[in-house]
Design a protein around this motif. Sequence first.
Motif, PDB file in Angstrom:
ATOM      1  N   ARG A  64       0.807  -1.214   0.000  1.00 11.40           N
ATOM      2  CA  ARG A  64       0.000   0.000   0.000  1.00 11.40           C
ATOM      3  C   ARG A  64       0.846   1.272   0.000  1.00 11.40           C
ATOM      4  O   ARG A  64       0.355   2.334  -0.369  1.00 11.40           O
ATOM      5  CB  ARG A  64      -0.956   0.016   1.199  1.00 11.40           C
ATOM      6  CG  ARG A  64      -0.263   0.042   2.557  1.00 11.40           C
ATOM      7  CD  ARG A  64      -1.270   0.154   3.705  1.00 11.40           C
ATOM      8  NE  ARG A  64      -0.601   0.184   4.988  1.00 11.40           N
ATOM      9  CZ  ARG A  64      -0.291  -0.866   5.694  1.00 11.40           C
ATOM     10  NH1 ARG A  64      -0.606  -2.069   5.241  1.00 11.40           N
ATOM     11  NH2 ARG A  64       0.333  -0.759   6.856  1.00 11.40           N
ATOM     12  N   CYS A  87      -0.726   6.764  -5.787  1.00  8.85           N
ATOM     13  CA  CYS A  87      -1.738   5.741  -6.060  1.00  8.85           C
ATOM     14  C   CYS A  87      -3.125   6.187  -5.621  1.00  8.85           C
ATOM     15  O   CYS A  87      -4.118   5.921  -6.313  1.00  8.85           O
ATOM     16  CB  CYS A  87      -1.362   4.435  -5.369  1.00  8.85           C
ATOM     17  SG  CYS A  87       0.106   3.639  -6.061  1.00  8.85           S
ATOM     18  N   ILE A  88      -3.200   6.854  -4.472  1.00 11.54           N
ATOM     19  CA  ILE A  88      -4.512   7.248  -3.970  1.00 11.54           C
ATOM     20  C   ILE A  88      -5.095   8.389  -4.792  1.00 11.54           C
ATOM     21  O   ILE A  88      -6.295   8.661  -4.744  1.00 11.54           O
ATOM     22  CB  ILE A  88      -4.427   7.636  -2.480  1.00 11.54           C
ATOM     23  CG1 ILE A  88      -5.786   7.483  -1.828  1.00 11.54           C
ATOM     24  CG2 ILE A  88      -3.904   9.062  -2.312  1.00 11.54           C
ATOM     25  CD1 ILE A  88      -5.771   7.661  -0.333  1.00 11.54           C
ATOM     26  N   THR A  89      -4.251   9.049  -5.577  1.00  8.91           N
ATOM     27  CA  THR A  89      -4.733  10.057  -6.519  1.00  8.91           C
ATOM     28  C   THR A  89      -5.085   9.417  -7.855  1.00  8.91           C
ATOM     29  O   THR A  89      -6.122   9.729  -8.456  1.00  8.91           O
ATOM     30  CB  THR A  89      -3.671  11.148  -6.741  1.00  8.91           C
ATOM     31  OG1 THR A  89      -3.322  11.745  -5.492  1.00  8.91           O
ATOM     32  CG2 THR A  89      -4.177  12.215  -7.695  1.00  8.91           C
ATOM     33  N   TYR A  91      -5.693   5.996  -8.951  1.00  4.06           N
ATOM     34  CA  TYR A  91      -6.689   4.949  -9.177  1.00  4.06           C
ATOM     35  C   TYR A  91      -8.134   5.379  -8.894  1.00  4.06           C
ATOM     36  O   TYR A  91      -9.019   5.135  -9.724  1.00  4.06           O
ATOM     37  CB  TYR A  91      -6.313   3.698  -8.390  1.00  4.06           C
ATOM     38  CG  TYR A  91      -5.013   3.099  -8.868  1.00  4.06           C
ATOM     39  CD1 TYR A  91      -4.897   2.617 -10.171  1.00  4.06           C
ATOM     40  CD2 TYR A  91      -3.901   3.052  -8.050  1.00  4.06           C
ATOM     41  CE1 TYR A  91      -3.709   2.082 -10.638  1.00  4.06           C
ATOM     42  CE2 TYR A  91      -2.691   2.520  -8.502  1.00  4.06           C
ATOM     43  CZ  TYR A  91      -2.604   2.046  -9.791  1.00  4.06           C
ATOM     44  OH  TYR A  91      -1.426   1.519 -10.250  1.00  4.06           O
ATOM     45  N   PRO A  92      -8.423   6.024  -7.763  1.00  7.60           N
ATOM     46  CA  PRO A  92      -9.816   6.457  -7.576  1.00  7.60           C
ATOM     47  C   PRO A  92     -10.276   7.451  -8.638  1.00  7.60           C
ATOM     48  O   PRO A  92     -11.415   7.354  -9.127  1.00  7.60           O
ATOM     49  CB  PRO A  92      -9.793   7.101  -6.179  1.00  7.60           C
ATOM     50  CG  PRO A  92      -8.634   6.475  -5.491  1.00  7.60           C
ATOM     51  CD  PRO A  92      -7.612   6.275  -6.555  1.00  7.60           C
ATOM     52  N   THR A  93      -9.399   8.378  -9.024  1.00 11.92           N
ATOM     53  CA  THR A  93      -9.784   9.368 -10.029  1.00 11.92           C
ATOM     54  C   THR A  93     -10.022   8.718 -11.386  1.00 11.92           C
ATOM     55  O   THR A  93     -11.003   9.022 -12.078  1.00 11.92           O
ATOM     56  CB  THR A  93      -8.698  10.448 -10.167  1.00 11.92           C
ATOM     57  OG1 THR A  93      -8.448  11.045  -8.879  1.00 11.92           O
ATOM     58  CG2 THR A  93      -9.123  11.536 -11.146  1.00 11.92           C
ATOM     59  N   SER A  94      -9.122   7.810 -11.781  1.00 16.09           N
ATOM     60  CA  SER A  94      -9.280   7.158 -13.091  1.00 16.09           C
ATOM     61  C   SER A  94     -10.534   6.299 -13.134  1.00 16.09           C
ATOM     62  O   SER A  94     -11.242   6.259 -14.153  1.00 16.09           O
ATOM     63  CB  SER A  94      -8.041   6.324 -13.410  1.00 16.09           C
ATOM     64  OG  SER A  94      -7.844   5.307 -12.447  1.00 16.09           O
ATOM     65  N   LEU A  95     -10.844   5.597 -12.056  1.00 10.40           N
ATOM     66  CA  LEU A  95     -12.062   4.781 -12.022  1.00 10.40           C
ATOM     67  C   LEU A  95     -13.305   5.657 -12.087  1.00 10.40           C
ATOM     68  O   LEU A  95     -14.304   5.297 -12.739  1.00 10.40           O
ATOM     69  CB  LEU A  95     -12.080   3.920 -10.762  1.00 10.40           C
ATOM     70  CG  LEU A  95     -11.056   2.783 -10.706  1.00 10.40           C
ATOM     71  CD1 LEU A  95     -11.097   2.084  -9.349  1.00 10.40           C
ATOM     72  CD2 LEU A  95     -11.294   1.775 -11.834  1.00 10.40           C
ATOM     73  N   LEU A  96     -13.252   6.807 -11.410  1.00  9.38           N
ATOM     74  CA  LEU A  96     -14.385   7.728 -11.453  1.00  9.38           C
ATOM     75  C   LEU A  96     -14.584   8.273 -12.867  1.00  9.38           C
ATOM     76  O   LEU A  96     -15.717   8.340 -13.367  1.00  9.38           O
ATOM     77  CB  LEU A  96     -14.161   8.877 -10.472  1.00  9.38           C
ATOM     78  CG  LEU A  96     -15.234   9.979 -10.455  1.00  9.38           C
ATOM     79  CD1 LEU A  96     -16.595   9.390 -10.059  1.00  9.38           C
ATOM     80  CD2 LEU A  96     -14.825  11.108  -9.512  1.00  9.38           C
ATOM     81  N   ALA A 151      -4.493  10.499 -14.435  1.00 14.70           N
ATOM     82  CA  ALA A 151      -5.720   9.792 -14.064  1.00 14.70           C
ATOM     83  C   ALA A 151      -6.854  10.110 -15.030  1.00 14.70           C
ATOM     84  O   ALA A 151      -7.662   9.226 -15.368  1.00 14.70           O
ATOM     85  CB  ALA A 151      -6.122  10.166 -12.646  1.00 14.70           C
ATOM     86  N   GLY A 155      -8.395   7.063 -17.070  1.00 19.54           N
ATOM     87  CA  GLY A 155      -9.812   6.778 -16.902  1.00 19.54           C
ATOM     88  C   GLY A 155     -10.564   6.812 -18.216  1.00 19.54           C
ATOM     89  O   GLY A 155     -11.414   5.953 -18.482  1.00 19.54           O
TER      90      GLY A 155
END
Length: 206
Positions: A64, A87-89, A91-96, A151, A155
């Motif tokens: 992590r 990573c926390i910037t 992956y969530p942004t690209s998935l959104l 991202a 995405g």
Amino acid sequence: MKNVGAVVADGHGSILPANAHAGDHRADERNVPETDTMPDAFDAAAQAIATRRAEEASARAMWRTHHHSDQYDRCVMINGRHVCRRCITLYPTSLLVAAISLAGVIIWPTRYDLLLIWGLSIPGTIEFVLEQLGVLRYSPRRQILVTFLVALALGRGFAYELDSRWSWEFWGPVLVFGSTWFAAAMIGHRRHASTIGQRQLSDSAR
């Protein structure tokens, strides 16, 4: 009546036979095992165990953090645990972005997709490579900014992949930029290992 041998004092308060030498007694004292080194050996063993446990804990956290403990400035704290800021910037942004693209939300005109998917990936790639090579010093704000751009591109490309398998909009940038990031990461890992080794040699020489 049996004769009793004469005795003399050896200067240390001990009584020796007359035919014994005081030096023999001192030699015996020198042959007594030293016990003062036992606490030092115990402390060294305890320190080695503590170091090994710390390294094992750091290795378990790598999934992590992606960083060693001396690079935790590249992480954020979530629920008391270090998590990689990039990573926390990313992956969530690209998935959104992928989700809202599939839902029909227009992020930008589709005719610019290839241009922007490739173009937005370039700043983040340059920043990552230069940082791993030691040209740029780490900056959290710069990292978040360029990672956010990546991202958006990732995405949007991922939305193409979910809509149609083996899409060039997704796999093209992944192969090109992903390979570049991987090579830079390997170089950065070697640089970091070399720096740690030199630091340990310097500390042991003091």
